[in-house]
Design an enzyme around this catalytic site. Structure first.
Site, PDB file in Angstrom:
ATOM      1  N   SER A 135     -80.256   3.181 -37.303  1.00 34.83           N
ATOM      2  CA  SER A 135     -80.728   2.386 -37.096  1.00 34.83           C
ATOM      3  C   SER A 135     -82.593   1.681 -37.980  1.00 34.83           C
ATOM      4  O   SER A 135     -82.977   2.408 -37.616  1.00 34.83           O
ATOM      5  CB  SER A 135     -81.629   2.338 -35.057  1.00 34.83           C
ATOM      6  OG  SER A 135     -82.136   0.862 -34.600  1.00 34.83           O
ATOM      7  N   LYS A 161     -78.214  -0.176 -39.149  1.00 35.13           N
ATOM      8  CA  LYS A 161     -77.830  -1.701 -37.828  1.00 35.13           C
ATOM      9  C   LYS A 161     -79.385  -2.042 -38.291  1.00 35.13           C
ATOM     10  O   LYS A 161     -80.131  -1.415 -38.281  1.00 35.13           O
ATOM     11  CB  LYS A 161     -77.618  -0.803 -36.741  1.00 35.13           C
ATOM     12  CG  LYS A 161     -78.358  -1.178 -35.601  1.00 35.13           C
ATOM     13  CD  LYS A 161     -77.376  -0.512 -34.493  1.00 35.13           C
ATOM     14  CE  LYS A 161     -79.314  -0.578 -33.244  1.00 35.13           C
ATOM     15  NZ  LYS A 161     -78.758  -0.084 -31.703  1.00 35.13           N
ATOM     16  N   LYS A 163     -82.269  -4.071 -36.516  1.00 38.18           N
ATOM     17  CA  LYS A 163     -83.499  -5.336 -35.597  1.00 38.18           C
ATOM     18  C   LYS A 163     -83.507  -5.354 -35.594  1.00 38.18           C
ATOM     19  O   LYS A 163     -84.199  -6.619 -36.848  1.00 38.18           O
ATOM     20  CB  LYS A 163     -84.916  -3.711 -35.206  1.00 38.18           C
ATOM     21  CG  LYS A 163     -83.922  -2.874 -34.644  1.00 38.18           C
ATOM     22  CD  LYS A 163     -83.639  -2.064 -33.548  1.00 38.18           C
ATOM     23  CE  LYS A 163     -83.371  -1.619 -32.588  1.00 38.18           C
ATOM     24  NZ  LYS A 163     -82.350  -1.303 -31.392  1.00 38.18           N
ATOM     25  N   ASP A 189     -78.810  -5.697 -33.459  1.00 39.45           N
ATOM     26  CA  ASP A 189     -79.391  -5.347 -32.418  1.00 39.45           C
ATOM     27  C   ASP A 189     -80.512  -5.816 -32.298  1.00 39.45           C
ATOM     28  O   ASP A 189     -81.499  -6.002 -32.288  1.00 39.45           O
ATOM     29  CB  ASP A 189     -79.817  -3.651 -32.200  1.00 39.45           C
ATOM     30  CG  ASP A 189     -79.978  -3.107 -30.829  1.00 39.45           C
ATOM     31  OD1 ASP A 189     -79.891  -4.316 -29.452  1.00 39.45           O
ATOM     32  OD2 ASP A 189     -80.087  -2.078 -30.455  1.00 39.45           O
ATOM     33  N   GLU A 214     -75.432  -6.466 -30.723  1.00 35.75           N
ATOM     34  CA  GLU A 214     -75.996  -5.242 -29.883  1.00 35.75           C
ATOM     35  C   GLU A 214     -77.126  -6.395 -29.085  1.00 35.75           C
ATOM     36  O   GLU A 214     -78.016  -6.977 -29.297  1.00 35.75           O
ATOM     37  CB  GLU A 214     -76.543  -4.617 -30.312  1.00 35.75           C
ATOM     38  CG  GLU A 214     -76.595  -3.340 -29.374  1.00 35.75           C
ATOM     39  CD  GLU A 214     -77.621  -1.869 -29.927  1.00 35.75           C
ATOM     40  OE1 GLU A 214     -76.988  -1.589 -30.947  1.00 35.75           O
ATOM     41  OE2 GLU A 214     -77.834  -1.013 -29.343  1.00 35.75           O
ATOM     42  N   ASP A 239     -75.583  -3.111 -24.682  1.00 36.54           N
ATOM     43  CA  ASP A 239     -76.526  -1.525 -24.665  1.00 36.54           C
ATOM     44  C   ASP A 239     -77.184  -1.766 -23.322  1.00 36.54           C
ATOM     45  O   ASP A 239     -76.547  -0.806 -21.992  1.00 36.54           O
ATOM     46  CB  ASP A 239     -77.799  -1.959 -25.387  1.00 36.54           C
ATOM     47  CG  ASP A 239     -78.347  -0.913 -25.590  1.00 36.54           C
ATOM     48  OD1 ASP A 239     -78.703   0.401 -24.471  1.00 36.54           O
ATOM     49  OD2 ASP A 239     -79.484  -0.119 -26.732  1.00 36.54           O
ATOM     50  N   LYS A 263     -75.338   5.309 -23.968  1.00 35.78           N
ATOM     51  CA  LYS A 263     -76.607   6.444 -23.940  1.00 35.78           C
ATOM     52  C   LYS A 263     -76.605   7.244 -23.133  1.00 35.78           C
ATOM     53  O   LYS A 263     -76.246   5.962 -21.425  1.00 35.78           O
ATOM     54  CB  LYS A 263     -77.961   4.888 -23.837  1.00 35.78           C
ATOM     55  CG  LYS A 263     -78.181   4.812 -24.962  1.00 35.78           C
ATOM     56  CD  LYS A 263     -79.469   3.668 -25.386  1.00 35.78           C
ATOM     57  CE  LYS A 263     -79.151   3.027 -27.184  1.00 35.78           C
ATOM     58  NZ  LYS A 263     -80.787   1.831 -26.208  1.00 35.78           N
ATOM     59  N   GLY A 291     -79.063   5.995 -29.556  1.00 28.64           N
ATOM     60  CA  GLY A 291     -79.784   7.262 -29.350  1.00 28.64           C
ATOM     61  C   GLY A 291     -80.968   6.333 -29.103  1.00 28.64           C
ATOM     62  O   GLY A 291     -81.369   5.160 -28.142  1.00 28.64           O
TER      63      GLY A 291
END
Ligand code: OSB
Ligand code: MG
Length: 372
Positions: A135, A161, A163, A189, A214, A239, A263, A291
């Site tokens: 991430s 991934k 952000k 995400d 996400e 998420d 998660k 995570g």
């Protein structure tokens, strides 16, 4: 099992570099660890709550308080205790899933160590290693982002991934896609940074062949996600919204998402996480393991979870060095883009006491007899 006591230990681990998301920038990971002591064995749990209630309503001081004041007393008076009993015993207390998960985790580790069973075997894991994604935080410039991604790909990470947030979305995604090519497994995400009114903007991500987007919208906006999913081609993954197996079934049924990030901390523990895996798999939806910047304890448990058959996408299960110069267990290392699933009893990792002492901020001991 009968619990003798529980140590609550607050630690602080500096991050190797700041981690910026749409909800803030972190320079260090503050954590709550729980150590459950029984006559047969000890077990460790890690609470994934963060210092501030920005990702979720839970936060560290609150989690520590609810464990001491409301959760441990309920375990103390239980006639019988295994990990499977923890969630039902704590169910009268509303929410506080991250705090509950940490306790269940510590009981689980102790129980499995006493029985000499590795967590992966207990869960029904089918792989001995799992593919690792990473991430990548929001950066000051696209050039710095490209450098960071190049570094991770050199290390062997199999999925990237990014952000995103309004103002840092289409441009960085285009740059990464153009620079690294169509084969790169790429996803984004948003951590709830958009609203349904941003659907036309999010549709601009369609041409880039992302695996998923996400949590673009608010945690409680199931209807909004279902509407958004109809207006964009990128598959929607949830998420923050997925707090239980029931929430996962609702989200999939209503079309709010087609992929689920699991998660364990967010859903109240590894046993509920496995049920989410089972529900999603039964409904034909891919899952992957998220995570929360875990230490080696949570990472070990996540890697075992990610070895279940329904985890068909690489997770945010990165090597320890992506986060910490010095972890409190032996580091998880990347080998051929994968992390090894531990096969020793319990979560299969050992705390390094000298490192733990170095990073400890405070520690408290609760004798369970004092609560009986
Ligand atoms: O939204 O997945 C998230 C980290 C902290 C809180 C929320 C999230 C994240 C990450 C990093 O994306 C996951 C990791 O590498 O542990
Ligand atoms: Mg997320």
């Amino acid at each position: 099992m009968k619990i003798t006591g529980c140590e609550l230990r607050r630690i602080r681990l500096p991050l190797v570099e700041p981690f910026r998301t749409s909800f803030g920038t972190q320079h260090a990971r503050e954590l709550l660890l729980l150590r459950i002591v029984t006559p047969e064995a000890e077990g460790w749990g890690e609470c994934v709550a963060m210092s501030d209630p920005l990702y979720s309503a839970e936060y560290l001081d609150g989690a520590e308080h609810v464990v001491k004041r409301f959760l441990l007393p309920r375990l103390a008076v239980a006639p019988e205790l295994t990990a499977a009993h923890v969630a039902p015993l704590l169910a009268p207390v509303k929410e506080h899933r991250m705090a509950k998960a940490a306790l269940e985790m510590a009981v689980l580790d102790a129980e499995l160590r006493a029985a000499r069973v590795p967590f992966a075997r207990y869960l029904g894991a089918v792989h001995d290693r799992v593919p690792a994604g990473v991430s990548v935080g929001i950066m000051d410039s696209v050039d710095r982002l490209l450098d960071a991604v190049a570094g991770y790909l050199d290390e062997g990470y199999l999925r990237i991934k990014l952000k995103i947030q309004p103002g840092w979305d289409v441009e960085p995604v285009r740059a990464v896609r153009e620079h690294f090519g169509d084969e790169l497994l790429l996803q984004v995400d948003a951590n709830t940074a958009y609203t349904l009114a941003d659907a036309p903007l999010l549709a601009l991500l369609d041409p880039f062949g992302l695996l998923l987007v996400e949590q673009p919208l608010a945690e409680d906006d199931v209807r909004g996600h279902a509407e958004l999913a109809k207006r964009i081609r990128t598959p929607v993954c949830l998420d923050e919204s997925i707090t239980s197996a029931r929430a996962a079934a609702d989200a999939l049924t209503s079309g709010a998402c087609s992929i689920v990030n699991i998660k364990p901390g967010r859903v109240g523990g590894y046993l509920e996480a496995r049920r989410i895996h089972d529900v999603c798999t039964a409904m034909g939806a891919p899952v992957w393991c998220g995570g929360m910047l875990e230490t080696g304890i949570g990472r070990a448990a996540n890697v075992a979870l990610a070895a279940l058959p329904g985890f068909v996408l690489p997770g945010d299960t990165s090597a320890s060095a992506r986060y910490y110069a010095q972890d409190i267990t032996a580091p998880f290392v990347l080998s051929d883009g994968h992390l090894q699933v531990p096969d020793a009893p319990g979560f299969g990792v050992e705390i390094q006491p000298d490192v733990l002492d170095e990073v400890t901020v405070s520690s408290d001991w609760v004798t369970l007899d004092s609560l009986r």
